[in-house]
Design a protein around this motif. Structure first.
Motif, PDB file in Angstrom:
ATOM      1  N   ARG A  87       0.719  -1.144  -0.116  1.00  0.00           N
ATOM      2  CA  ARG A  87       0.207  -0.038  -0.073  1.00  0.00           C
ATOM      3  C   ARG A  87       0.773   1.304  -0.029  1.00  0.00           C
ATOM      4  N   SER A 110       0.782  -1.700   5.324  1.00  0.00           N
ATOM      5  CA  SER A 110       0.452  -2.952   4.764  1.00  0.00           C
ATOM      6  C   SER A 110      -0.643  -3.830   5.311  1.00  0.00           C
ATOM      7  N   GLY A 126      -1.813   5.986   1.421  1.00  0.00           N
ATOM      8  CA  GLY A 126      -0.637   5.807   0.583  1.00  0.00           C
ATOM      9  C   GLY A 126      -0.152   7.106   0.356  1.00  0.00           C
ATOM     10  N   PRO A 141      -7.867  -1.937  -1.111  1.00  0.00           N
ATOM     11  CA  PRO A 141      -6.440  -2.011  -1.480  1.00  0.00           C
ATOM     12  C   PRO A 141      -6.416  -3.521  -1.936  1.00  0.00           C
ATOM     13  N   THR A 145      -3.651  -2.754  -6.823  1.00  0.00           N
ATOM     14  CA  THR A 145      -3.289  -1.356  -6.473  1.00  0.00           C
ATOM     15  C   THR A 145      -1.744  -1.151  -6.370  1.00  0.00           C
ATOM     16  N   ASP A 146      -1.158  -2.335  -5.686  1.00  0.00           N
ATOM     17  CA  ASP A 146       0.295  -2.423  -5.542  1.00  0.00           C
ATOM     18  C   ASP A 146       0.997  -2.329  -6.837  1.00  0.00           C
TER      19      ASP A 146
END
Length: 253
Positions: A87, A110, A126, A141, A145-146
């Protein structure tokens, strides 16, 4: 306290050469401390943006750092009993050891969840510039998204520029700037000028395209973390990136 506990829970069992290892923690008299392995070269952003640094990262160092962080992210997403969504992937959260090996650190934001499960909606966290567009709508998330943040990170490392180009008027997102260069046929020209052309143009073009695919606005068009590794290693064909728009999922070339 929530971030402190989250960091301990997420990182206490992580063992990978591209993830900074947690050595211990302490809570004493209201002071919260986490102790990580010593990373002698500090954070990557200092090498990208600190003009007092006497040396510039070479292309091979940048390429290896990108691949190393991708390897660490694959471990977090697919190679553990539980998935870890970081994240907050960005240059300042990548630390460098004495051999300039890049390791992903700072797991304060995270989250853990089981394979086949989903994280619940939460408030958006983030760093501005790395946040996937769907996060502002769903607050959920995911590994995708990572991957979006990692795509922005790739462009940041290759271009030597922050995700928001504040010198532009109005402020321009790095992804859009690289995208415009791709559309005009001059994508290699966005590479960091401090490299002085000391790189393989085709290799730079490939990695920039991987960055664009990872940072696609549509989650369905982004590769998985394993596919990112395969793209970087040349084991998977790069999806076609249409020059007339980014709204549709790219097709295999």
């Amino acid at each position: 306290m929530r971030e402190f506990v989250g960091e301990i829970a997420s990182n206490s069992q992580l063992r990978h050469r591209n993830v900074v290892q947690l050595l211990g923690y302490s809570r004493r008299k209201g002071e919260l401390l986490v102790v990580y392995e010593f990373m002698s070269n500090g954070s990557l952003d200092k090498f990208l943006y600190d003009t007092s640094k006497p040396t510039t990262l070479s292309w091979s160092q940048r390429r290896n750092i990108i691949r190393g962080v991708a390897s660490g992210l694959l471990y977090l997403h697919e190679e553990r009993e539980q998935i870890v969504v970081h994240r907050d992937i960005k240059a300042s959260n990548v630390l460098l050891d004495g051999e300039m090996t890049g390791k992903l650190g700072d797991f304060g934001l995270s989250r853990l969840y089981d394979h086949g499960g989903d994280l619940q909606n939460t408030h958006v966290v983030g760093t501005f510039g790395y946040i996937a567009p769907e996060l502002t709508k769903t607050g959920r998330p995911t590994t995708s998204t990572d991957v979006f943040a990692f795509g922005v990170f790739i462009l940041e490392v290759v271009c030597g520029r922050r995700p928001i180009l504040q010198q532009e008027s109005p402020d321009l997102h790095l992804v859009d700037w690289v995208w415009r260069s791709w559309r005009s046929g001059g994508i290699v020209e966005v590479a960091d000028a401090r490299l002085e052309g000391d790189y393989d143009p085709e290799e730079v073009k490939l990695i920039l395209k991987i960055g664009l695919v990872c940072s696609h606005p549509s989650p369905a068009a982004r590769p998985t973390t394993r596919q990112v590794m395969q793209l970087l290693d040349g084991d998977l064909s790069l999806p076609e990136i249409p020059k007339d728009g980014r709204g549709e999922e790219p097709k295999e070339s």
